[in-house]
Scaffold this motif. Structure first.
Motif, PDB file in Angstrom:
ATOM      1  N   TYR A  26       0.872  -1.263  -0.106  1.00 52.52           N
ATOM      2  CA  TYR A  26      -0.263   0.058   0.084  1.00 52.52           C
ATOM      3  C   TYR A  26       0.885   1.428  -0.039  1.00 52.52           C
ATOM      4  O   TYR A  26       0.601   2.112  -0.785  1.00 52.52           O
ATOM      5  N   LEU A  27       1.876   1.287   0.954  1.00 56.91           N
ATOM      6  CA  LEU A  27       2.758   2.339   0.859  1.00 56.91           C
ATOM      7  C   LEU A  27       3.688   2.615  -0.253  1.00 56.91           C
ATOM      8  O   LEU A  27       3.625   3.573  -0.832  1.00 56.91           O
ATOM      9  N   GLU A  28       4.115   1.577  -1.137  1.00 54.59           N
ATOM     10  CA  GLU A  28       4.733   1.625  -2.077  1.00 54.59           C
ATOM     11  C   GLU A  28       4.160   2.311  -3.237  1.00 54.59           C
ATOM     12  O   GLU A  28       4.511   3.080  -4.003  1.00 54.59           O
ATOM     13  N   ARG A  29       2.595   2.040  -3.157  1.00 57.05           N
ATOM     14  CA  ARG A  29       1.826   2.343  -4.357  1.00 57.05           C
ATOM     15  C   ARG A  29       1.730   3.691  -4.046  1.00 57.05           C
ATOM     16  O   ARG A  29       1.636   4.519  -5.171  1.00 57.05           O
ATOM     17  N   ILE A  30       1.345   4.181  -2.912  1.00 53.25           N
ATOM     18  CA  ILE A  30       1.360   5.652  -2.550  1.00 53.25           C
ATOM     19  C   ILE A  30       2.317   6.496  -3.028  1.00 53.25           C
ATOM     20  O   ILE A  30       2.264   7.507  -3.737  1.00 53.25           O
ATOM     21  N   LYS A  31       3.460   5.922  -2.609  1.00 48.80           N
ATOM     22  CA  LYS A  31       4.835   6.653  -2.845  1.00 48.80           C
ATOM     23  C   LYS A  31       4.984   6.794  -4.492  1.00 48.80           C
ATOM     24  O   LYS A  31       5.472   7.839  -5.144  1.00 48.80           O
ATOM     25  N   LYS A  32       4.900   5.643  -5.321  1.00 46.33           N
ATOM     26  CA  LYS A  32       5.086   5.666  -6.714  1.00 46.33           C
ATOM     27  C   LYS A  32       3.909   6.674  -7.302  1.00 46.33           C
ATOM     28  O   LYS A  32       4.371   7.554  -8.257  1.00 46.33           O
ATOM     29  N   GLU A  33       2.651   6.774  -7.139  1.00 45.81           N
ATOM     30  CA  GLU A  33       1.881   7.489  -7.540  1.00 45.81           C
ATOM     31  C   GLU A  33       2.171   9.143  -7.077  1.00 45.81           C
ATOM     32  O   GLU A  33       1.955   9.910  -7.908  1.00 45.81           O
ATOM     33  N   ILE A  34       2.622   9.242  -5.932  1.00 48.26           N
ATOM     34  CA  ILE A  34       3.019  10.746  -5.666  1.00 48.26           C
ATOM     35  C   ILE A  34       4.196  10.850  -6.390  1.00 48.26           C
ATOM     36  O   ILE A  34       4.304  12.238  -6.848  1.00 48.26           O
ATOM     37  N   MET A  35       5.125  10.262  -6.574  1.00 46.04           N
ATOM     38  CA  MET A  35       6.519  10.363  -7.395  1.00 46.04           C
ATOM     39  C   MET A  35       6.113  10.695  -8.797  1.00 46.04           C
ATOM     40  O   MET A  35       6.584  11.772  -9.265  1.00 46.04           O
ATOM     41  N   HIS A  36       5.143  10.078  -9.170  1.00 50.42           N
ATOM     42  CA  HIS A  36       4.649  10.340 -10.549  1.00 50.42           C
ATOM     43  C   HIS A  36       4.266  11.342 -10.789  1.00 50.42           C
ATOM     44  O   HIS A  36       4.412  12.374 -11.669  1.00 50.42           O
ATOM     45  N   GLU A  37       3.018  11.949 -10.059  1.00 50.26           N
ATOM     46  CA  GLU A  37       2.242  13.087 -10.139  1.00 50.26           C
ATOM     47  C   GLU A  37       3.380  14.508  -9.756  1.00 50.26           C
ATOM     48  O   GLU A  37       3.278  15.643 -10.554  1.00 50.26           O
ATOM     49  N   LEU A  38       4.343  14.363  -9.012  1.00 49.52           N
ATOM     50  CA  LEU A  38       5.167  15.358  -8.669  1.00 49.52           C
ATOM     51  C   LEU A  38       6.182  15.450  -9.703  1.00 49.52           C
ATOM     52  O   LEU A  38       6.428  16.414 -10.350  1.00 49.52           O
ATOM     53  N   GLY A  39       6.449  14.509 -10.659  1.00 53.95           N
ATOM     54  CA  GLY A  39       7.161  14.163 -11.757  1.00 53.95           C
ATOM     55  C   GLY A  39       6.520  15.278 -12.754  1.00 53.95           C
ATOM     56  O   GLY A  39       7.343  16.005 -13.486  1.00 53.95           O
ATOM     57  N   HIS A  40       5.253  14.938 -13.100  1.00 54.67           N
ATOM     58  CA  HIS A  40       4.597  15.945 -13.785  1.00 54.67           C
ATOM     59  C   HIS A  40       4.677  17.105 -13.604  1.00 54.67           C
ATOM     60  O   HIS A  40       4.721  18.073 -14.456  1.00 54.67           O
ATOM     61  N   THR A  41       4.474  17.637 -12.515  1.00 54.30           N
ATOM     62  CA  THR A  41       4.665  19.162 -11.820  1.00 54.30           C
ATOM     63  C   THR A  41       5.997  19.886 -11.979  1.00 54.30           C
ATOM     64  O   THR A  41       6.296  20.848 -12.205  1.00 54.30           O
ATOM     65  N   PHE A  42       6.897  18.770 -12.302  1.00 56.55           N
ATOM     66  CA  PHE A  42       8.373  19.119 -12.505  1.00 56.55           C
ATOM     67  C   PHE A  42       8.614  18.844 -14.160  1.00 56.55           C
ATOM     68  O   PHE A  42       9.708  19.117 -14.513  1.00 56.55           O
ATOM     69  N   GLY A  43       7.626  18.879 -14.905  1.00 54.85           N
ATOM     70  CA  GLY A  43       7.671  18.911 -16.576  1.00 54.85           C
ATOM     71  C   GLY A  43       7.678  17.495 -16.940  1.00 54.85           C
ATOM     72  O   GLY A  43       7.893  17.511 -18.264  1.00 54.85           O
ATOM     73  N   LEU A  44       7.952  16.523 -16.297  1.00 61.73           N
ATOM     74  CA  LEU A  44       8.083  15.163 -17.020  1.00 61.73           C
ATOM     75  C   LEU A  44       6.776  14.769 -17.680  1.00 61.73           C
ATOM     76  O   LEU A  44       5.666  14.988 -17.079  1.00 61.73           O
ATOM     77  N   LYS A  45       6.976  14.260 -18.886  1.00 60.35           N
ATOM     78  CA  LYS A  45       5.817  13.481 -19.529  1.00 60.35           C
ATOM     79  C   LYS A  45       6.083  11.872 -19.040  1.00 60.35           C
ATOM     80  O   LYS A  45       6.694  11.328 -18.397  1.00 60.35           O
TER      81      LYS A  45
END
Ligand SMILES: [Zn+2]
Ligand SMILES: [Zn+2]
Length: 167
Positions: A111-130
């Motif tokens: 559960y924690l890994e999934r949350i971490k991955k999804e937040i990393m992903h969305e933060l990645g978008h906020t830093f301009g990653l596609k």
């Protein structure tokens, strides 16, 4: 301002958010803090579907201060034209949200890994990653099974692009 503010939307256990906060600080070169806990916004509720409108919640979070704002939402989120969403980032990059609803697992570590991955992903978008096709957290997750498969890390290409934001 180099603090990323976490806003808990709805009911997410403080023990979970504290672990996530810590994990994110180990990935990104920013301080993370739980800035606020707010109730699920009534006006964002899509009654027929029993889900919350992701864009509506995101818009609410744009008003919060911080270098970035990360919303962790307890209930299911969607766009009116999609069945559901795991997360969403704002076009201006100030805020993003994820929903833990579909990430739940009897194994807390999973559960924690999934949350971490999804937040990393969305933060990645906020830093301009596609979205990325490499072995990378920026791979698109259609469902939580895709989330499980992708690694909790940025590939070299993505890491290179946001290097200034990473530890
Ligand atoms: Zn994405
Ligand atoms: Zn990548």
């Amino acid at each position: 301002m180099d603090t990323i503010n976490i806003v808990i939307v709805g009911d997410v256990a403080p023990s979970i958010t504290e672990i996530i906060r810590n994990e994110l600080e180990q990935v990104f070169a920013y301080r993370f803090r739980v800035y606020a806990r707010i109730p699920l916004p009534e006006k964002c509720y899509m009654e027929k579907r029993g889900q919350y409108n992701a864009a509506c919640i995101l818009e609410k979070l744009l008003k919060y201060p911080g270098y970035r704002v990360v919303g962790i939402v307890s209930r299911d989120i969607a766009y009116p034209e999609f069945n559901f969403l795991l997360g969403l980032a704002s076009a201006d990059g100030h805020a993003c949200i994820i929903s833990v609803y579909r990430l739940q697992h009897e194994n807390t570590h999973r559960y924690l890994e999934r949350i971490k991955k999804e937040i990393m992903h969305e933060l990645g978008h906020t830093f301009g990653l596609k979205h990325c096709k490499n072995e990378c957290v920026m791979r698109f997750s259609n469902t939580v099974f895709d989330t499980d498969i992708k690694p909790a890390k940025f590939c070299d290409e993505c890491a290179c692009k946001i290097k200034a934001h990473l530890r």
